[in-house]
Motif scaffolding. Structure first.
Motif, PDB file in Angstrom:
ATOM      1  N   MET A   8      21.920   3.441  20.985  1.00 35.65           N
ATOM      2  CA  MET A   8      21.213   3.129  22.763  1.00 35.65           C
ATOM      3  C   MET A   8      22.064   3.235  23.576  1.00 35.65           C
ATOM      4  O   MET A   8      21.687   3.537  24.460  1.00 35.65           O
ATOM      5  N   LEU A   9      23.170   3.441  23.305  1.00 37.48           N
ATOM      6  CA  LEU A   9      24.110   2.805  24.239  1.00 37.48           C
ATOM      7  C   LEU A   9      24.056   4.292  25.224  1.00 37.48           C
ATOM      8  O   LEU A   9      24.386   4.523  26.219  1.00 37.48           O
ATOM      9  N   SER A  10      24.673   5.328  24.015  1.00 37.76           N
ATOM     10  CA  SER A  10      24.862   7.222  24.071  1.00 37.76           C
ATOM     11  C   SER A  10      23.368   7.669  25.111  1.00 37.76           C
ATOM     12  O   SER A  10      23.159   8.190  25.826  1.00 37.76           O
ATOM     13  N   ASP A  11      21.997   7.068  24.635  1.00 37.76           N
ATOM     14  CA  ASP A  11      20.862   7.703  25.207  1.00 37.76           C
ATOM     15  C   ASP A  11      21.274   7.100  26.325  1.00 37.76           C
ATOM     16  O   ASP A  11      20.418   7.862  27.233  1.00 37.76           O
ATOM     17  N   LEU A  12      21.476   5.800  26.947  1.00 41.04           N
ATOM     18  CA  LEU A  12      20.510   5.143  28.579  1.00 41.04           C
ATOM     19  C   LEU A  12      21.917   5.741  29.170  1.00 41.04           C
ATOM     20  O   LEU A  12      21.446   6.039  29.934  1.00 41.04           O
ATOM     21  N   GLU A  13      23.371   6.295  28.938  1.00 41.50           N
ATOM     22  CA  GLU A  13      24.336   7.109  29.482  1.00 41.50           C
ATOM     23  C   GLU A  13      23.940   8.829  29.965  1.00 41.50           C
ATOM     24  O   GLU A  13      23.576   9.007  30.868  1.00 41.50           O
ATOM     25  N   THR A  14      22.858   8.822  29.277  1.00 40.10           N
ATOM     26  CA  THR A  14      22.541  10.194  29.031  1.00 40.10           C
ATOM     27  C   THR A  14      21.198   9.857  30.441  1.00 40.10           C
ATOM     28  O   THR A  14      20.940  11.213  30.790  1.00 40.10           O
ATOM     29  N   LEU A  15      20.450   8.727  30.429  1.00 38.10           N
ATOM     30  CA  LEU A  15      19.019   9.436  30.803  1.00 38.10           C
ATOM     31  C   LEU A  15      20.198   9.126  32.101  1.00 38.10           C
ATOM     32  O   LEU A  15      19.365   9.023  33.210  1.00 38.10           O
ATOM     33  N   LYS A  16      21.014   7.566  32.236  1.00 32.42           N
ATOM     34  CA  LYS A  16      21.617   7.667  33.738  1.00 32.42           C
ATOM     35  C   LYS A  16      22.292   8.997  34.326  1.00 32.42           C
ATOM     36  O   LYS A  16      21.650   9.032  35.792  1.00 32.42           O
ATOM     37  N   ARG A  17      22.839  10.159  33.721  1.00 31.98           N
ATOM     38  CA  ARG A  17      23.027  11.162  33.972  1.00 31.98           C
ATOM     39  C   ARG A  17      21.947  12.343  34.665  1.00 31.98           C
ATOM     40  O   ARG A  17      22.068  12.796  35.665  1.00 31.98           O
ATOM     41  N   SER A  18      20.832  11.960  33.830  1.00 31.61           N
ATOM     42  CA  SER A  18      20.199  13.393  34.314  1.00 31.61           C
ATOM     43  C   SER A  18      18.982  12.392  35.682  1.00 31.61           C
ATOM     44  O   SER A  18      17.905  12.930  36.290  1.00 31.61           O
ATOM     45  N   LEU A  19      19.341  10.985  35.963  1.00 34.19           N
ATOM     46  CA  LEU A  19      17.974  10.724  36.731  1.00 34.19           C
ATOM     47  C   LEU A  19      18.810  11.144  38.433  1.00 34.19           C
ATOM     48  O   LEU A  19      20.259  10.612  38.966  1.00 34.19           O
ATOM     49  N   PRO A  20      18.300  11.935  39.273  1.00 31.99           N
ATOM     50  CA  PRO A  20      18.101  12.114  40.585  1.00 31.99           C
ATOM     51  C   PRO A  20      18.515  10.701  41.413  1.00 31.99           C
ATOM     52  O   PRO A  20      19.856  10.857  42.353  1.00 31.99           O
ATOM     53  N   ASP A  21      17.982  10.035  41.898  1.00 31.72           N
ATOM     54  CA  ASP A  21      17.758   9.146  42.319  1.00 31.72           C
ATOM     55  C   ASP A  21      18.874   7.903  41.544  1.00 31.72           C
ATOM     56  O   ASP A  21      18.665   6.975  40.780  1.00 31.72           O
ATOM     57  N   PRO A  22      20.370   7.297  42.063  1.00 25.82           N
ATOM     58  CA  PRO A  22      21.429   6.525  42.067  1.00 25.82           C
ATOM     59  C   PRO A  22      20.711   5.158  42.394  1.00 25.82           C
ATOM     60  O   PRO A  22      21.341   3.873  41.781  1.00 25.82           O
ATOM     61  N   SER A  23      19.157   4.826  42.390  1.00 26.63           N
ATOM     62  CA  SER A  23      18.567   3.295  43.286  1.00 26.63           C
ATOM     63  C   SER A  23      18.467   2.659  41.688  1.00 26.63           C
ATOM     64  O   SER A  23      18.574   1.514  41.457  1.00 26.63           O
ATOM     65  N   HIS A  24      18.425   3.630  40.694  1.00 32.05           N
ATOM     66  CA  HIS A  24      17.631   3.493  39.248  1.00 32.05           C
ATOM     67  C   HIS A  24      19.107   3.166  38.613  1.00 32.05           C
ATOM     68  O   HIS A  24      18.865   2.363  37.408  1.00 32.05           O
TER      69      HIS A  24
END
Length: 427
Positions: A8-24
């Protein structure tokens, strides 16, 4: 659980990198911290082992029975896995009973029936087994909690009751007769009852139930000064029951309940209770798995490390009616049992002469008859390979050394001196 949290930590890190908006990213960081916290909790949680279908002798770190099954490989026990077929009832989950229950659980016993009415107290922490966080729990519930974590293969039945009451006694006897664990078993539903109680009244109740059911049991106890104890095997009709030879204080007509004084308690040493529990379970394993000698009575004196043993025959005039009935039954079957035992001994002796001992040993160890050694030239055994010499003389050669010449000359000189003295005295 831990692996899933890491994924789950790995998935969250991948999701974080894929989001263009830094506010998320702040929300994802917060979620990552919570998952990391859960991961740390999962690491600190106690590891629970899964059930094992069959006992294996495979020597691997993940096998909880490898050291026990080694007893079978070494010839101590014929079939150790049979231990899973046996049921043992333990009455009194105190200083001796709780440790005995843990030992049998670690040995892989099939079923344990636990009886006690008391609760865990901080005053029990001087003993083994119970833990401070179990204070307030019934001893039976606390025992089930601990034992099920140690070995989930053991079937545990707990009875929170006082067997000295009418209802408690009926429940006790009924549970001993229950054969759901092994429907094909003859007699009662348990193979052995272990009495680990601390008073005469409860022992007499166990004695009565076992006499009525013709149930073999073992009694144990630790003295009030905590420096001596004992275990005893009781076979209805064959050995003395607990009523055949009552303790001196009871035979004197004194009520044991009047001996207790307010604010005064008996001493309790975890060492003495651990020793007695160990002796009790050792005797239990020998009785169930049929190896070694099962002690009829074994005492323990901690001050002198003294272990007295003895046998006690049943009293024909015992006050317990059921005991007298069991004695009559035993006398009727005794001749046939003695004849069968004699035939078994003779058959074992015959088979021992027919088949060589350790014929298939993997180390090629051979046994030589002493008479053959007498015929062997011992000097040939001392022979050295070609090219090697001894630094010291050979023992056989040393024994055959000639008498030194000086010794012979000294003898002649003495004879000459004697003749000269005789000549002087004659003159």
């Amino acid at each position: 659980m831990e692996a899933e949290l890491k994924a789950m930590l790995s998935d969250l890190e991948t999701l974080k990198r894929s989001l263009p908006d830094p506010s998320h990213h702040a929300s994802i960081d917060k979620m990552q911290l919570r998952v990391e916290h859960l991961t740390n909790l999962a690491k600190s949680a106690p590891v629970q082992r899964s059930k094992v279908k069959d006992m294996s002798a495979e020597v691997v770190d993940s096998n909880p029975y490898s050291r026990l099954m080694a007893l079978q490989r070494m010839g101590i026990v014929q079939n150790y896995e049979r231990i899973r077929e046996f049921s043992v009832a333990i009455v009194g989950i105190g200083g001796v009973g709780s440790v005995a229950a843990e030992m049998l659980t670690r040995c892989g016993i099939g079923r344990l029936l636990l009886y006690d009415y008391d609760k865990v107290e901080l005053a029990n922490m001087n003993r083994l087994f119970f833990r401070p966080e179990q204070v307030g729990m019934t001893k039976t519930d606390a025992a089930v909690q601990t034992l099920s974590d140690i070995n989930p293969d053991v079937v545990l039945e707990s009875y929170t009751l006082n067997i000295t009451t009418v209802q408690g006694f009926e429940t006790f006897v009924s549970s001993l007769k229950n054969k759901t664990f092994r429907p094909s078993k003859e007699g009662s539903g348990v193979d052995l009852v272990l009495s680990c109680v601390d008073n005469y009244e409860a022992r007499m109740v166990v004695n009565q139930a076992c006499n009525e059911l013709n149930q073999t049991w073992m009694e144990s106890g630790v003295s009030e000064d905590a420096v001596s104890g004992h275990i005893q095997l009781l076979i209805p009709g064959e050995t003395a029951c607990f009523a055949c030879a009552p303790p001196l204080v009871v035979a004197s007509g004194i009520d044991e309940r009047t001996l207790k004084r307010e604010g005064v308690c008996a001493a309790s040493l975890p060492t003495t209770m651990g020793v007695v529990a160990g002796l009790l379970v050792q005797n239990t394993l020998k009785y169930l798995l049929k190896f070694g000698h099962v002690s009829p009575y074994l005492g323990y004196n901690a001050l002198k490390d003294y272990f007295p043993t003895m046998e006690m025959k049943p009293n024909p005039q015992c006050s317990n009616v059921a005991c007298v009935d069991r004695q009559r039954e035993y006398l009727l079957v005794k001749p046939a049992r003695d004849a069968a035992a004699k035939a078994k001994i003779e058959a074992e002796a015959l088979s021992a002469t027919e088949f060589p001992l350790h014929d298939d040993n993997e180390w090629n160890i051979s046994v030589v008859d002493d008479s053959e050694l007498d015929k062997t030239d011992v000097r040939s055994l001392d022979a050295l390979p070609d090219g090697l010499v001894r630094e010291l003389p050979n023992a056989d050669e040393f024994q055959k050394l000639p008498v030194p010449l000086e010794t012979a000359n000294s003898i002649d000189d003495l004879d000459d001196l004697r003749r000269q003295l005789e000549a002087l005295s004659a003159g």
